[in-house]
Design an enzyme around this catalytic site. Structure first.
Site, PDB file in Angstrom:
ATOM      1  N   ASP A  36      33.408  49.146  39.390  1.00 16.93           N
ATOM      2  CA  ASP A  36      34.467  49.071  40.406  1.00 16.93           C
ATOM      3  C   ASP A  36      35.839  49.315  39.805  1.00 16.93           C
ATOM      4  O   ASP A  36      36.021  49.228  38.591  1.00 16.93           O
ATOM      5  CB  ASP A  36      34.509  47.651  40.990  1.00 16.93           C
ATOM      6  CG  ASP A  36      33.365  47.411  41.936  1.00 16.93           C
ATOM      7  OD1 ASP A  36      32.732  48.379  42.369  1.00 16.93           O
ATOM      8  OD2 ASP A  36      33.122  46.226  42.238  1.00 16.93           O
ATOM      9  N   LYS A  58      36.554  51.128  45.416  1.00 18.56           N
ATOM     10  CA  LYS A  58      36.798  49.845  46.049  1.00 18.56           C
ATOM     11  C   LYS A  58      38.065  49.202  45.532  1.00 18.56           C
ATOM     12  O   LYS A  58      38.091  48.467  44.579  1.00 18.56           O
ATOM     13  CB  LYS A  58      35.635  48.873  45.783  1.00 18.56           C
ATOM     14  CG  LYS A  58      34.443  49.044  46.669  1.00 18.56           C
ATOM     15  CD  LYS A  58      34.721  48.489  48.033  1.00 18.56           C
ATOM     16  CE  LYS A  58      33.536  48.685  48.949  1.00 18.56           C
ATOM     17  NZ  LYS A  58      32.437  47.877  48.571  1.00 18.56           N
ATOM     18  N   MET A 173      41.947  38.342  47.957  1.00 13.19           N
ATOM     19  CA  MET A 173      42.326  39.423  48.884  1.00 13.19           C
ATOM     20  C   MET A 173      43.386  38.920  49.863  1.00 13.19           C
ATOM     21  O   MET A 173      43.789  37.779  49.813  1.00 13.19           O
ATOM     22  CB  MET A 173      41.102  39.967  49.626  1.00 13.19           C
ATOM     23  CG  MET A 173      40.057  40.495  48.655  1.00 13.19           C
ATOM     24  SD  MET A 173      38.587  41.127  49.447  1.00 13.19           S
ATOM     25  CE  MET A 173      37.577  39.654  49.540  1.00 13.19           C
TER      26      MET A 173
HETATM   27  N1  SAH Z   1      34.193  39.178  42.653  1.00 11.16           N
HETATM   28  C1  SAH Z   1      35.600  39.101  42.367  1.00 11.16           C
HETATM   29  C2  SAH Z   1      36.426  39.164  43.617  1.00 11.16           C
HETATM   30  C3  SAH Z   1      36.306  40.459  44.355  1.00 11.16           C
HETATM   31  S1  SAH Z   1      37.332  40.549  45.756  1.00 11.16           S
HETATM   32  C4  SAH Z   1      35.887  37.831  41.571  1.00 11.16           C
HETATM   33  O1  SAH Z   1      35.014  36.987  41.407  1.00 11.16           O
HETATM   34  O2  SAH Z   1      36.996  37.718  41.038  1.00 11.16           O
HETATM   35  C5  SAH Z   1      38.783  41.290  45.102  1.00 11.16           C
HETATM   36  C6  SAH Z   1      39.888  40.294  45.011  1.00 11.16           C
HETATM   37  O3  SAH Z   1      39.745  39.519  43.855  1.00 11.16           O
HETATM   38  C7  SAH Z   1      41.258  40.887  44.882  1.00 11.16           C
HETATM   39  O4  SAH Z   1      41.774  41.274  46.136  1.00 11.16           O
HETATM   40  C8  SAH Z   1      42.029  39.742  44.311  1.00 11.16           C
HETATM   41  O5  SAH Z   1      42.328  38.781  45.274  1.00 11.16           O
HETATM   42  C9  SAH Z   1      41.005  39.132  43.393  1.00 11.16           C
HETATM   43  N2  SAH Z   1      41.153  39.585  42.006  1.00 11.16           N
HETATM   44  C10 SAH Z   1      40.257  40.201  41.246  1.00 11.16           C
HETATM   45  N3  SAH Z   1      40.732  40.417  39.997  1.00 11.16           N
HETATM   46  C11 SAH Z   1      41.958  39.892  39.976  1.00 11.16           C
HETATM   47  C12 SAH Z   1      42.956  39.769  38.988  1.00 11.16           C
HETATM   48  N4  SAH Z   1      42.795  40.242  37.749  1.00 11.16           N
HETATM   49  N5  SAH Z   1      44.118  39.162  39.306  1.00 11.16           N
HETATM   50  C13 SAH Z   1      44.313  38.668  40.536  1.00 11.16           C
HETATM   51  N6  SAH Z   1      43.401  38.763  41.507  1.00 11.16           N
HETATM   52  C14 SAH Z   1      42.241  39.368  41.238  1.00 11.16           C
END
Ligand code: SAH
Length: 512
Positions: A36, A58, A173
């Site tokens: 991703d 994505k 998100m």
């Molecule tokens: N599976 C992922 C989440 C996927 S949804 C997890 O466990 O982290 C995607 C969302 O994750 C983004 O919109 C944001 O809100 C968050 N996200 C993922 N990586 C991030 C990062 N490095 N810093 C801040 N938010 C992050």
């Protein structure tokens, strides 16, 4: 046909070191990696060079591949007998649609395993100094997605329930919808003074934090242009002691540093600079190649035992020498009683790695000091000395030893050539983001950096590992802003740390 398998692997939130050991191991076996946008692309280096790497996109507004197509791709490749790694940001099962992918694989009769990852919902706040639970503040944690528009009819998000839940709430998100979301939480009875923190690009050197209250955070986010990807933390833990903000207080936090060493050598410096918080990236400008006259080199190596001294002027020289030595001989004793001198600790460490001790190493790591140290130890007159060195230029050690009456032979061990292949990503990064600092560890790294003809901003600083490199830089018309006091990687990192200021002891709260 071998039976295929698909590993659903959590990539962690961004810091490549937050990948699990199991994730790394499974990546190491992958034939296909489907990843991703949120995954750190550096993790792809853990996959075998020949693995196929497929970007499944994505990111808000960038749906390169619909979910159904991703599911179909995973099933197809697994049924074809391949070892597939589906690499997903954070944890695959937390708002990552990993559940749907597992279902699709199971329905098609594919073997699959899940390798959990560190989620941004917990790892992100941790890097902003926010423990999501804290015994004195809360015992409950709610994680919700802001993906849905609360104004949308039939929204499955129950803001009343979220607002009514005690403890910390973490939202993934929905940063773009923060205004309507915080309004919905307020309308549902949440205290307007509830502390809120937003952490974007968490766990990366580009991390930014914005702090406020439920009442004002949306306006702040709008006025500062705070963008996704970010996690939002609502609750008392979002306003704990600023001293907990360890990551953004690292001495080089946020400094963009381009490292120009060869690809294989850049790692140690990059790693050290990152440890200090820098956004360090590799822009290799040179690489080394075996000596063009292999025969002459091997002959000198074969007769190394007939010399009084063996002098190493670089780790590369040591690698090339012992590589050749063990091709010729099977027994370390074949080196005989020759004594060994090295220009500095990095070279000595490389010699040591071949289980040879170094007899002499100058306190200050320059060629002149090496000669002085040798001359102090013994009269070099009429001694046979083999100097292992790179092709090209003049060699100060050989010249000066000859002047002192030594019988010097030069074993040309390797040569340095411009890097033309492994630098595309580094060049692209430099063109896009520039750098606060560029590091040079030899005259040739500087020379070949200049040959790239990149547009360098006037504010970009240049760091040199020592006087020899500095002299070469000045000759190229470059400014030397930083010169290491000890001429090795830890010395260079220390000089850079000193230049950019002492560690901030009590970090300033960002945002508020
Ligand atoms: N599976 C992922 C989440 C996927 S949804 C997890 O466990 O982290 C995607 C969302 O994750 C983004 O919109 C944001 O809100 C968050 N996200 C993922 N990586 C991030 C990062 N490095 N810093 C801040 N938010 C992050």
């Amino acid at each position: 046909m071998p039976e295929g398998i698909c590993y659903l692997v959590g990539a962690g939130p961004g810091d490549p070191l937050l990948l699990t050991l199991k994730g790394k191991s499974r990546l190491g076996r992958a034939q296909v990696v489907v990843y991703d946008s949120l995954c750190n692309p550096e993790l792809l280096d853990f996959a075998p060079a020949g693995a196929e790497k497929i970007h499944a996109g994505k990111r808000a507004g960038d749906h390169t591949m619909p979910q159904q197509d991703i599911n179909a791709l995973l099933v197809r490749e697994t049924l074809a007998g391949k070892t597939v790694v589906r690499l997903k940001g954070g944890d695959p099962f937390l708002f990552g649609r990993g559940g749907e992918e597992a279902e699709a694989l199971a329905a098609a009769g594919c073997r699959f395993e899940t390798v959990p990852g560190i989620t941004s919902a917990i790892g992100g706040p941790a890097y902003a100094g926010i423990p999501v639970t804290h015994r004195s503040h809360n015992t409950t944690l709610t994680i919700f997605t802001g993906h849905e528009d609360p104004a949308k009819e039939g929204s499955s998000l129950d803001f009343r329930a979220i607002a009514a839940a005690p403890g910390t709430k973490v939202m993934l998100m929905g940063i773009e919808r923060l205004k309507t979301i915080s309004q919905s939480l307020l309308d549902s009875g949440m205290d307007p003074q509830t502390p809120v923190a937003l952490v974007r690009e968490a766990t990366t050197p580009r991390q930014q934090t914005l702090r406020g209250t439920l009442a004002d955070i949306a306006a702040q986010a709008e006025s500062t242009g705070f963008k996704a990807p970010a996690v939002a933390i609502f609750g008392e833990v979002a306003a704990l002691d600023p001293k907990l903000r360890w990551f953004e207080s690292l001495p080089l936090f946020g400094k963009r540093i381009a490292v120009t060493r060869t690809r294989s050598q850049a790692g140690a410096l990059t790693e050290r600079l990152r440890e200090l918080g820098a956004d360090a990236y590799e822009l290799p400008t040179i690489r080394t190649e075996p000596a063009p006259d292999k025969r002459a080199f091997y002959e000198l190596v074969a007769y190394a035992h007939s010399y009084d001294w063996l002098v190493f002027t670089s780790p590369n020289g040591a690698d090339a020498f012992f590589g050749a030595f063990y091709e010729i001989y099977r027994d370390a004793r074949d080196l005989g009683g020759v004594r060994i001198a090295s220009v500095g600790p990095a070279t000595a460490a490389r010699v040591n790695s071949f289980r040879f001790q170094v007899d002499i190493q100058p306190e200050k790591h320059t060629a002149e000091n090496l000669v002085a140290a040798l001359a102090k130890e013994t009269s070099v007159e009429n001694l046979k000395i083999l100097v292992v060195r790179p092709e090209g230029g003049r060699d100060v050690v050989s010249e000066q030893l000859s002047k002192l009456g030594a019988i010097v032979d030069e074993a040309i061990a390797y040569r340095t050539v411009p890097e033309t292949e492994a630098n595309a990503a580094g060049i692209a990064r430099f063109q896009k983001d520039g750098a606060d600092l560029v590091t040079f560890t030899s005259g040739s790294t500087a020379e070949n950096f200049q040959k790239l003809g990149l547009q360098v901003s006037a504010s970009t600083k240049f760091a040199s590992i020592g006087p020899v490199t500095s002299a070469a830089m000045r000759q190229l018309g470059m400014r030397v802003d930083i010169e290491a006091e000890t001429h090795d990687i830890p010395g260079l990192a220390a000089a850079i740390e000193k230049f950019f200021g002492t560690p901030k002891k009590s970090p300033q709260p960002s945002g508020t």
